[in-house]
Design a protein around this motif. Structure first.
Motif, short mmCIF file in Angstrom:
data_model
loop_
_atom_site.label_atom_id
_atom_site.label_comp_id
_atom_site.label_asym_id
_atom_site.label_seq_id
_atom_site.Cartn_x
_atom_site.Cartn_y
_atom_site.Cartn_z
N GLN A 166 0.82 -1.21 0.00
CA GLN A 166 0.00 0.00 0.00
C GLN A 166 0.86 1.26 0.00
O GLN A 166 0.43 2.30 -0.48
CB GLN A 166 -0.89 0.05 1.25
N HIS A 167 2.06 1.16 0.59
CA HIS A 167 2.87 2.34 0.83
C HIS A 167 4.17 2.31 0.04
O HIS A 167 4.78 1.24 -0.13
CB HIS A 167 3.20 2.46 2.33
N TYR A 168 4.60 3.47 -0.42
CA TYR A 168 5.89 3.62 -1.08
C TYR A 168 6.94 3.78 0.01
O TYR A 168 6.86 4.71 0.82
CB TYR A 168 5.86 4.83 -2.01
N PHE A 169 7.94 2.90 0.05
CA PHE A 169 8.90 2.89 1.15
C PHE A 169 10.25 3.48 0.74
O PHE A 169 10.77 3.17 -0.34
CB PHE A 169 9.11 1.45 1.65
N ILE A 170 10.81 4.32 1.61
CA ILE A 170 12.16 4.85 1.43
C ILE A 170 12.94 4.56 2.70
O ILE A 170 12.55 5.01 3.79
CB ILE A 170 12.17 6.36 1.16
N ALA A 171 14.04 3.83 2.60
CA ALA A 171 14.89 3.55 3.75
C ALA A 171 15.74 4.77 4.05
O ALA A 171 16.44 5.29 3.17
CB ALA A 171 15.78 2.34 3.47
N ALA A 172 15.68 5.24 5.30
CA ALA A 172 16.45 6.42 5.67
C ALA A 172 16.52 6.56 7.19
O ALA A 172 15.57 6.22 7.89
CB ALA A 172 15.83 7.68 5.08
N ASP A 173 17.65 7.06 7.64
CA ASP A 173 17.81 7.46 9.03
C ASP A 173 17.76 8.98 9.05
O ASP A 173 18.75 9.66 8.72
CB ASP A 173 19.13 6.95 9.59
N LEU A 174 16.64 9.54 9.41
CA LEU A 174 16.43 10.98 9.28
C LEU A 174 17.19 11.80 10.33
O LEU A 174 17.14 13.04 10.28
CB LEU A 174 14.94 11.30 9.33
N SER A 175 17.87 11.13 11.25
CA SER A 175 18.75 11.88 12.16
C SER A 175 20.06 12.24 11.46
O SER A 175 20.87 13.00 11.99
CB SER A 175 19.04 11.07 13.42
N VAL A 176 20.26 11.69 10.25
CA VAL A 176 21.45 11.98 9.44
C VAL A 176 21.06 12.95 8.32
O VAL A 176 20.20 12.63 7.49
CB VAL A 176 22.00 10.67 8.82
N PRO A 177 21.64 14.15 8.29
CA PRO A 177 21.23 15.16 7.30
C PRO A 177 21.25 14.67 5.86
O PRO A 177 20.35 15.00 5.08
CB PRO A 177 22.24 16.30 7.53
N SER A 178 22.25 13.87 5.48
CA SER A 178 22.32 13.41 4.09
C SER A 178 21.15 12.50 3.74
O SER A 178 20.71 12.47 2.59
CB SER A 178 23.64 12.68 3.84
N ASP A 179 20.62 11.75 4.72
CA ASP A 179 19.47 10.90 4.45
C ASP A 179 18.20 11.72 4.25
O ASP A 179 17.31 11.34 3.47
CB ASP A 179 19.27 9.89 5.59
N VAL A 180 18.09 12.84 4.95
CA VAL A 180 16.96 13.74 4.73
C VAL A 180 16.99 14.26 3.29
O VAL A 180 15.97 14.28 2.60
CB VAL A 180 16.98 14.92 5.72
N THR A 181 18.17 14.64 2.83
CA THR A 181 18.33 15.12 1.46
C THR A 181 17.95 14.02 0.47
O THR A 181 17.27 14.27 -0.54
CB THR A 181 19.78 15.57 1.22
#
Length: 264
Positions: free
Chosen positions: A54-69
């Motif tokens: 149902q959901h589009y998944f993106i693996a990321a650790d959002l505490s890391v600025p580069s992953d937010v980008t």
């Protein structure tokens, strides 16, 4: 009847991002927004064991600025932006015991996860909302931001209090440009993260999980409804707040805690 039917798909055509959306409150929110017709993107550090198509998944650790980008870039490339952003990511996994056991690294971790991940993601995705003159941002905070417990939530509570202030000030900046910003502060929710938190506290105190759960509710002043929330109850509030039915609501902090918060 027609009004009820309209509400079931009232988010049709909307793109929503829910951070920390693979379990607990985040998953309940993602599922509820999907049920309301939205196309939902979820992020988490690891792919869930069961693939949710149902959901589009993106693996990321959002505490890391580069992953937010990375997340922002993929969203812009695949979807052009989002209409709804639910900043649900957060955790309270640091040592309990008060100020003396908390290092600079502990404080930095609490701020990165519970405050700055949201600040960075807002900064990355908000410009598109402002360009289209519409959008909703929800910051999932906690009653701990207003009712801290020094024994177990000191850095978490401080970070959530900062999130509350940031959310309020951001709402004032962007309201006239068509974007609503709202805070939701859950109390105790019956999630796996809460179960792990209680198990760790119980182990440290040398008591049962059941006794620790009771102690925590008493330490918070009691819950008049007599139980923790089901995450679906919190998700239902979020679904309402991002819907057109809540079009005049911005800048508010909604407490959903079973009547626990002790002040008017």
């Amino acid at each position: 009847m027609e009004n009820i039917q309209n509400q079931t798909q009232e988010l049709e055509g909307r793109i929503a991002l829910v951070t920390g959306g693979t379990k607990g409150i985040g998953k309940a929110i993602a599922d509820r927004l999907t049920q309301a017709g939205a196309k939902v993107i979820v992020t988490a550090r690891n792919q869930p064991g069961e693939i949710d198509l149902q959901h589009y998944f993106i693996a990321a650790d959002l505490s890391v600025p580069s992953d937010v980008t990375k997340v922002a870039n993929e969203i812009h490339e695949q979807f052009g932006g989002v209409d709804i952003l639910v900043n649900n990511m957060g955790s309270n996994t640091l040592p309990g015991g008060g100020f003396s056991v908390l290092t600079d690294e502990h404080w930095d971790q609490a701020l990165q996860v519970n405050l700055l991940s949201s600040v960075r993601l807002d900064r990355a995705l908000l410009p598109k909302m402002l360009e289209q003159k519409s959008g909703v941002i929800i910051h999932i905070s906690s009653t701990s931001g207003m009712l801290p417990i020094w024994e177990s939530t000191m850095p978490y509570s401080a970070a959530k209090a900062a999130l509350n202030a940031y959310s309020k000030t951001l709402s004032g900046e962007v309201a006239a440009q068509g974007v609503r910003v709202i805070t939701v502060s859950p109390g105790l929710n019956k999630t796996q993260a809460m179960a792990t938190f209680l198990e760790d506290l119980a182990k440290s105190a040398g008591i049962s999980v059941e006794q620790m759960s009771q102690n925590l509710m008493e330490r918070l002043g009691g819950i008049p409804l007599g139980r923790m929330a089901d995450p679906k109850e919190t998700a239902e509030l979020v679904n309402f707040l991002v819907s057109p039915r809540a079009s005049y609501i911005t800048g508010a902090n909604y407490i959903i805690d079973g009547g626990n918060f002790p002040v008017v």
